[in-house]
Design a protein around this motif. Structure first.
Motif, mmCIF file in Angstrom:
data_model
loop_
_atom_site.group_PDB
_atom_site.id
_atom_site.type_symbol
_atom_site.label_atom_id
_atom_site.label_comp_id
_atom_site.label_asym_id
_atom_site.label_seq_id
_atom_site.Cartn_x
_atom_site.Cartn_y
_atom_site.Cartn_z
ATOM 1 N N GLU A 4 0.736 -1.221 0.140
ATOM 2 C CA GLU A 4 -0.076 -0.058 -0.045
ATOM 3 C C GLU A 4 0.964 1.121 -0.087
ATOM 4 O OE1 GLU A 4 -2.928 -1.004 3.139
ATOM 5 O OE2 GLU A 4 -3.793 0.696 2.078
ATOM 6 N N TYR A 5 1.828 1.227 0.857
ATOM 7 C CA TYR A 5 2.653 2.429 1.232
ATOM 8 C C TYR A 5 3.435 2.682 -0.403
ATOM 9 C CZ TYR A 5 2.232 3.451 6.143
ATOM 10 O OH TYR A 5 1.896 3.642 7.261
ATOM 11 N N THR A 6 4.054 1.675 -0.928
ATOM 12 C CA THR A 6 4.877 1.873 -1.911
ATOM 13 C C THR A 6 3.924 2.203 -3.225
ATOM 14 O OG1 THR A 6 4.951 -0.458 -2.229
ATOM 15 C CG2 THR A 6 7.058 0.481 -1.348
ATOM 16 N N PRO A 24 -5.106 17.916 0.072
ATOM 17 C CA PRO A 24 -4.993 16.417 0.384
ATOM 18 C C PRO A 24 -3.693 16.200 1.096
ATOM 19 C CG PRO A 24 -4.580 16.993 -2.051
ATOM 20 C CD PRO A 24 -5.030 18.161 -1.437
ATOM 21 N N HIS A 25 -2.717 17.022 1.170
ATOM 22 C CA HIS A 25 -1.534 16.639 1.686
ATOM 23 C C HIS A 25 -1.780 16.464 3.329
ATOM 24 C CE1 HIS A 25 -1.654 20.872 2.273
ATOM 25 N NE2 HIS A 25 -0.792 20.606 3.609
ATOM 26 N N ILE A 26 -2.724 17.132 3.747
ATOM 27 C CA ILE A 26 -3.142 16.816 5.304
ATOM 28 C C ILE A 26 -3.849 15.464 5.454
ATOM 29 C CG2 ILE A 26 -4.314 17.804 7.172
ATOM 30 C CD1 ILE A 26 -4.490 20.364 5.935
ATOM 31 N N PHE A 27 -4.543 15.346 4.642
ATOM 32 C CA PHE A 27 -5.483 13.860 4.775
ATOM 33 C C PHE A 27 -4.222 12.802 4.737
ATOM 34 C CE2 PHE A 27 -6.828 9.946 3.380
ATOM 35 C CZ PHE A 27 -8.144 9.491 3.940
ATOM 36 N N PHE A 28 -3.332 12.854 3.787
ATOM 37 C CA PHE A 28 -2.332 11.687 3.635
ATOM 38 C C PHE A 28 -1.278 12.082 4.830
ATOM 39 C CE2 PHE A 28 -4.290 11.397 -0.459
ATOM 40 C CZ PHE A 28 -4.482 10.093 -0.419
ATOM 41 N N GLY A 29 -0.966 13.152 5.107
ATOM 42 C CA GLY A 29 -0.150 13.189 6.436
ATOM 43 C C GLY A 29 -0.773 12.413 7.532
ATOM 44 N N ILE A 30 -1.948 12.811 7.752
ATOM 45 C CA ILE A 30 -2.446 11.933 8.784
ATOM 46 C C ILE A 30 -2.562 10.315 8.802
ATOM 47 C CG2 ILE A 30 -4.909 11.853 10.227
ATOM 48 C CD1 ILE A 30 -5.144 14.160 10.706
ATOM 49 N N TYR A 31 -2.945 10.158 7.357
ATOM 50 C CA TYR A 31 -2.841 8.663 7.259
ATOM 51 C C TYR A 31 -1.654 8.143 7.405
ATOM 52 C CZ TYR A 31 -2.418 4.640 3.935
ATOM 53 O OH TYR A 31 -2.342 3.545 3.446
ATOM 54 N N PHE A 32 -0.595 8.605 7.197
ATOM 55 C CA PHE A 32 0.683 8.118 7.246
ATOM 56 C C PHE A 32 1.178 8.193 8.713
ATOM 57 C CE2 PHE A 32 1.704 8.590 2.778
ATOM 58 C CZ PHE A 32 1.821 7.443 2.269
ATOM 59 N N CYS A 33 0.684 8.730 9.667
ATOM 60 C CA CYS A 33 0.938 9.101 10.793
ATOM 61 C C CYS A 33 0.095 8.029 11.647
ATOM 62 C CB CYS A 33 0.557 10.375 11.534
ATOM 63 S SG CYS A 33 1.658 11.857 11.303
ATOM 64 N N THR A 88 -1.431 5.167 10.381
ATOM 65 C CA THR A 88 -1.058 3.810 10.116
ATOM 66 C C THR A 88 0.424 3.588 10.489
ATOM 67 O OG1 THR A 88 -0.676 4.611 7.924
ATOM 68 C CG2 THR A 88 -2.813 3.594 8.118
ATOM 69 N N GLY A 89 1.331 4.498 10.312
ATOM 70 C CA GLY A 89 2.585 4.395 10.609
ATOM 71 C C GLY A 89 2.957 3.941 11.981
ATOM 72 N N LEU A 90 2.071 4.667 13.108
ATOM 73 C CA LEU A 90 2.362 4.366 14.587
ATOM 74 C C LEU A 90 1.736 3.218 14.567
ATOM 75 C CD1 LEU A 90 3.142 5.451 17.237
ATOM 76 C CD2 LEU A 90 0.995 6.394 17.611
ATOM 77 N N HIS A 91 0.597 2.655 13.892
ATOM 78 C CA HIS A 91 -0.141 1.279 14.227
ATOM 79 C C HIS A 91 0.955 0.240 13.714
ATOM 80 C CE1 HIS A 91 -2.821 -2.005 12.974
ATOM 81 N NE2 HIS A 91 -3.244 -1.642 14.194
ATOM 82 N N GLY A 92 1.520 0.537 12.552
ATOM 83 C CA GLY A 92 2.567 -0.224 12.119
ATOM 84 C C GLY A 92 3.432 -0.769 12.922
ATOM 85 N N VAL A 93 4.273 0.389 13.422
ATOM 86 C CA VAL A 93 5.052 0.252 14.630
ATOM 87 C C VAL A 93 4.714 -0.584 15.815
ATOM 88 C CG1 VAL A 93 6.557 1.368 16.438
ATOM 89 C CG2 VAL A 93 6.313 2.501 14.164
ATOM 90 N N HIS A 94 3.448 -0.502 16.149
ATOM 91 C CA HIS A 94 2.860 -1.369 17.011
ATOM 92 C C HIS A 94 2.882 -2.817 16.668
ATOM 93 C CE1 HIS A 94 1.764 2.313 19.503
ATOM 94 N NE2 HIS A 94 1.761 1.610 20.485
ATOM 95 N N VAL A 95 2.489 -2.849 15.303
ATOM 96 C CA VAL A 95 2.602 -4.278 14.893
ATOM 97 C C VAL A 95 3.664 -5.005 15.143
ATOM 98 C CG1 VAL A 95 2.110 -5.788 13.020
ATOM 99 C CG2 VAL A 95 0.352 -4.055 13.516
ATOM 100 N N LEU A 96 4.701 -4.418 14.497
ATOM 101 C CA LEU A 96 6.271 -4.582 14.608
ATOM 102 C C LEU A 96 6.814 -4.922 16.007
ATOM 103 C CD1 LEU A 96 7.873 -2.245 12.289
ATOM 104 C CD2 LEU A 96 7.203 -4.744 12.023
ATOM 105 N N VAL A 97 6.266 -4.154 16.922
ATOM 106 C CA VAL A 97 6.763 -4.591 18.300
ATOM 107 C C VAL A 97 6.012 -5.816 18.668
ATOM 108 C CG1 VAL A 97 6.538 -3.752 20.704
ATOM 109 C CG2 VAL A 97 7.285 -1.980 18.931
#
Lengths: 230, 181, 549
Positions: A125-127, A160-169, A171-180
């Motif tokens: 999704e990210y790439t 739209p950069h704001i929406f994607f800023g929030i989207y990446f923040c 899902t990114g923080l959530h992804g970090v939690h998945v990795l942990v």
């Protein structure tokens, strides 16, 4: 650290720490500690959710326009994967409660597998977004993103950069939690292989389980907010 | 071995026994199936045009799913009451955080629009429009905005207490240039 | 009455057993210690070092303010100095001081436990604190932060100084605070001695408990706020930055949702200390035990409803301002309940005017002024006039310094014998307290006056008509500095030459007084039992620990 001061009965398992009186006290403390930790997690994510709601309130058209660029299918697959992993994690805890070590291991492997699938889907999704100039904040490439939107029959509105800023923040923080989560589950696998867990002592499995479920809970709210809501 | 052991200040008989509730397999399977069905439901609803209600429907379904996970996967249904209390009070404080902030943001924007002191949209749009044009212009817009802020001396309109979205320009300007008479 | 388990205390005399200082030796035994008492002492030493750093910055600021012009520092240096002062005092001193030092040392002792619930987490928390502190301090001292301790956007997203590393330091410190709070909350729930019911907890424990609740609920929001600020600064995602379509007032909401409760993280433990001091040194049962205990919890909860009073002139909506102003007055109710209960405890007690009690009385005086001026500032219309003036500066110094720090120093004196095994010189202590009290009031009372006349905060220069008051304030700050230095000197000297402290020098009735001074490694011989509340004084023998005689 001598245990001569312990007033309770003889320690029932190897992981009883000297400053507790009973294993129940130790297990109860660990579990309450975990719940309190989960509370801090919820509050931490709440900041991002609030930011999302505020942005949505300010720029409703922009949010609705931008979220069309996210793939509902990929989000949906990830939701199913994560729910399944939550189920297998709960089964691992249950296996520990009844003292079935092979079942603990089996379920932990399944959970880790689901977590990895989740991260792989996330990676694509990210790439996929980056390939079309959809980056957070000031790196957002409006021209390429607009072209990409056109191809899919959508229109970019507003900022739209704001929406994607929030989207990446989010899902990114959530992804970090998945990795942990993957990390601590691997640790559990090693301990389970040594036969550490059974009906008398399964606090680590239970606590990692609680942690994993909260990761799932966050996604349960992220998915409709980012991918689905109109 | 007659020494009594204590838990929560009360003597307990057998300290070694596991007092956890073990749910039957069928519960877990049922919950998982329910979660799948609810996920399908939100997915399906997202294609229907519900207007403003869609947010509430989606949030309602998500809350239902979340409570299923909490109650059965996280054992909150059988757990100590205090853990339920911890979790629920967390939700209450999150609600406080959300309600007050959103309340301010909504009422503020309305008041600012009435008074014509609404800054945010215009400034963001500058950047966005430049972005649509070309990248160099966009960078210039960012830089201009940053310079304007860094060297900002409060204009009378901004120093006015009701200046809207520009945060506390007085305080910022003071930290920026307090040496200037 | 509290009793220790007789089965494991044969003979009854273990007064000269090795204390937790001597039971294990070597640097390693300190660096990897899991002992809450050692960690408490380590927090005490580190907060005191940072207190010194912040204090030097404060005295430099006051020196600059002797004249209306810039003479000692440049304006930029002045900005950095007040940032160092504020940020160090808030994040590195006041927030960790009472919970980190006194809480760690006393909480398990008061609960009759061998340690906190998670000793390893406790050690981790200390190291996170140290790491964050070093990070923070290096950033501040290499001279590159000028945002004040609040990091308001958009200045913090556009200034050239090292906002990212400073916020990252604060982010790390936040985790230390969360872990400490979590540890203490679980400790209070799970580690209480048999018979130690909620209604028999010392009020210090109640205060630490309420503090823990705030730390747990508020600090994660600070973490996410600082993270978003860092992201905003690096990527400009447009949440807080108006140039990208964000909203700086939203940052203030995020920030104050943590930082207003955080001021209660700072003051509540001080309340706890004062409750102990007032009761023990007036030899009287605390007045309104339940009221004091529950008012701590009430303050913890109400503190989450009032953050908007920091934003009355920040572009918050007038409607929200009115609501927040109204709710702010509600905080005064539980706070007043406490002050009245302390005063009622003093009434007809046999008060001993020793150093800890003098600090407690000083607290009652300064905190009441600080609290009442807080009500002025909470009133929307008055605040429009007083916002960002020295009136605000004086107010929060009366609460933080006159409240928390004075309570902290009083607590250090009260438990000095227990913590170090030595008694300080009582005469020196009284003189020190007098100097601190006079110096403090001269410094900050004058700032109410100059603030009310319109002197804005954070300025290095001012109009000449304010000079007289500024000179008085600066002289007061020097007296305060001398008083604190004097206090540090006689306390440190007592470590060498002080008299041996008895187990219970002041006749306290809570559990920490039944063990020896300083305590043994596992705190108690056997499991203490409790069958009464901690303020039943008449039964206590003044001469020493009651279980040994």
């Amino acid at each position: 650290m001598s245990s001569a001061h312990g007033q309770g009965p003889k320690a029932p398992h190897a992981f009883m720490q000297h400053h507790y009186n009973t294993p129940e006290q130790q297990a109860g403390a660990a579990k309450l500690g975990m719940w309190v930790f989960l509370a801090t997690e919820v509050l931490m994510f709440s900041g991002l959710f609030l930011a999302y709601f505020i942005v949505r309130m300010f720029y409703p058209d922009m949010v609705l326009g931008s979220h069309e660029l996210l793939s509902k299918t990929m989000g949906g697959i990830n939701t199913v994967v994560l729910l399944t992993s939550s189920f297998t994690m709960a089964m691992a805890v249950r296996a520990a409660q009844v003292g079935n070590t092979p079942a603990i291991l089996r379920n932990l492997y399944l959970t880790i597998g689901c977590a990895l699938i989740f991260m792989v889907v996330k990676y694509f999704e990210y790439t996929g977004k980056f390939a079309h100039g959809i980056f957070p904040g000031k790196y957002f490439d409006y021209a390429r993103a607009a072209e990409y939107a056109h191809e899919h029959g959508h229109e970019l509105v507003g900022l739209p950069h704001i929406f994607f800023g929030i989207y990446f923040c989010m899902t990114g923080l959530h992804g970090v939690h998945v990795l942990v989560g993957i990390g601590v589950m691997v640790w559990l696998v090693f301990r389970a292989k040594r036969g550490h867990f059974g009906p008398q002592y399964f606090t680590p499995v239970e606590n990692v389980g609680l942690y994993w479920h909260i990761v799932d809970l966050v996604w349960i709210f992220l998915f409709p907010l980012l991918y689905l809501v109109k | 071995m007659t020494i009594k052991t204590f838990f929560h200040g009360k003597p307990i008989e057998d300290a070694i026994e596991c007092h956890e509730h073990v749910s039957p397999m069928s519960t877990y399977v049922t919950v998982l199936l329910a979660l799948f069905v609810l996920t399908g439901l939100t997915y399906a609803v997202s294609f229907a045009d519900l207007g403003p209600a869609s947010l509430w429907v989606a949030m309602g379904v998500a809350t239902l799913k979340a409570s299923l996970v909490c109650m059965f996967f996280m054992h909150l249904k059988y757990d100590e009451r205090y853990h339920v209390f911890v979790f629920l009070s967390t939700i209450i404080f999150v609600t406080i955080f959300f309600l007050f902030t959103i309340f301010d943001m909504q009422s503020r924007d309305r008041l600012n629009e009435e008074q014509g002191t609404f800054f945010r949209i215009e400034q963001g749009r500058d950047w966005s429009e430049a972005q649509r044009g070309n990248k160099a212009e966009a960078d210039a817009a960012i830089k201009a905005a940053a310079d304007a802020k860094a060297g900002a001396v409060p204009t009378p309109a901004m120093a006015d207490a009701k200046a809207g979205a520009m945060a506390d320009p007085k305080a910022d300007a003071k930290s920026a240039a307090p040496g200037k008479p | 009455m509290v009793t220790a388990d007789k089965s494991s205390s044969p003979g009854g005399d273990h007064a000269r057993e090795p204390s937790f200082y001597t039971s294990q030796k070597g640097l390693k035994s300190w660096l990897f210690t899991l002992d809450h008492k050692r960690l408490g002492m380590m927090y005490l030493v580190s907060t005191m070092i940072f207190f010194f750093v912040g204090g030097v910055a404060a005295l430099s600021l006051r020196t600059e303010l002797l004249t209306p012009e810039l003479d000692v520092f440049s304006a930029t240096t002045y900005n950095k100095l007040f940032t160092v002062h504020g940020a160090v005092m808030v994040f590195l001193v006041i927030i960790p001081s009472v919970p980190g030092a006194m809480g760690n040392f006393l909480l398990p002792l008061m609960l009759g436990a061998k340690d906190v619930a998670f000793p390893r987490l406790n050690l981790l928390s200390f190291y996170i604190y140290t790491l964050g502190a070093v990070f923070f301090l290096i950033t501040l001292l290499t001279g590159s932060l000028d945002t004040g301790w609040t990091f308001y956007t958009p200045y913090s997203t556009s200034t050239g100084t090292a906002v990212i590393s400073a916020t990252f330091g604060a982010f790390i410190l936040g985790f230390s605070s969360i872990l400490t709070g979590l540890n203490f909350l679980v400790t209070v729930h799970k580690m209480r001695a048999p018979g130690l019911t909620w209604n028999r907890l010392p009020l210090f424990v109640w205060a630490i408990y309420s503090t823990a609740v705030i730390q747990i609920l508020a600090t994660p929001v600070l973490a996410i706020t600082l993270m978003l600020l860092i992201i905003e600064r690096t990527l400009n995602i447009g949440i807080f930055d108006p140039a990208m379509g964000g909203d700086p007032v939203l940052f203030q909401h995020f920030f104050w949702f943590y930082s207003h409760p955080a001021v209660y993280i700072m003051i509540l433990p001080g309340f706890g200390i004062i409750s102990e001091l007032v009761a023990v040194h007036s030899r009287k049962h605390i007045f309104g035990y339940k009221a004091i205990a529950l008012s701590s919890v009430a303050i913890a909860i109400i503190s989450f409803l009032v953050w908007g009073h920091h934003m009355f002139v920040s572009g918050q909506s007038e409607l929200a301002g009115v609501v927040f102003s109204f709710l702010t007055f509600a905080v005064a109710v539980p706070t007043a309940i406490k002050v009245f209960s302390w005063v009622a405890t003093l009434y007809k007690g046999s008060i001993e005017f020793n150093t800890p009690m003098l600090y407690a009385l000083a607290f009652l005086f300064t905190f009441t002024i600080g609290g009442l001026t807080g009500v002025f500032l909470g009133a929307l219309s008055v605040d429009i006039h007083l916002h960002d003036t020295y009136f605000v500066v004086a107010h929060f110094h009366y609460v933080m310094m006159g409240g928390t720090i004075i309570a902290f120093i009083g607590g250090i004196h009260h438990w000095w014998g227990k913590m170090t095994g030595r008694m300080f010189n009582e005469t020196h202590g009284r003189w020190g307290c007098l100097l601190v009290f006079i110096g403090f009031n001269v410094t900050f009372f004058s700032q109410f006056l100059v603030g009310q006349q319109g002197m804005p905060r954070r300025y290095a220069t001012y109009v000449p008509q304010f000079q007289n008051i500024h000179v008085i304030s600066t002289i007061g700050s020097y007296i305060l500095g001398v008083g604190l230095l004097w206090t540090a000197i006689y306390l440190l000297r007592s470590l060498k030459s002080g008299a041996q402290a008895s187990d219970n020098p002041y006749g306290g009735a809570s559990l920490e007084w039944i063990t020896q001074s300083p305590p043994i490694e596992h705190n108690f011989h056997g499991q203490p039992r409790v069958d009464t509340d901690p303020y039943n004084f008449p039964q206590i023998d003044r001469s020493g620990g009651m279980d040994h005689h």
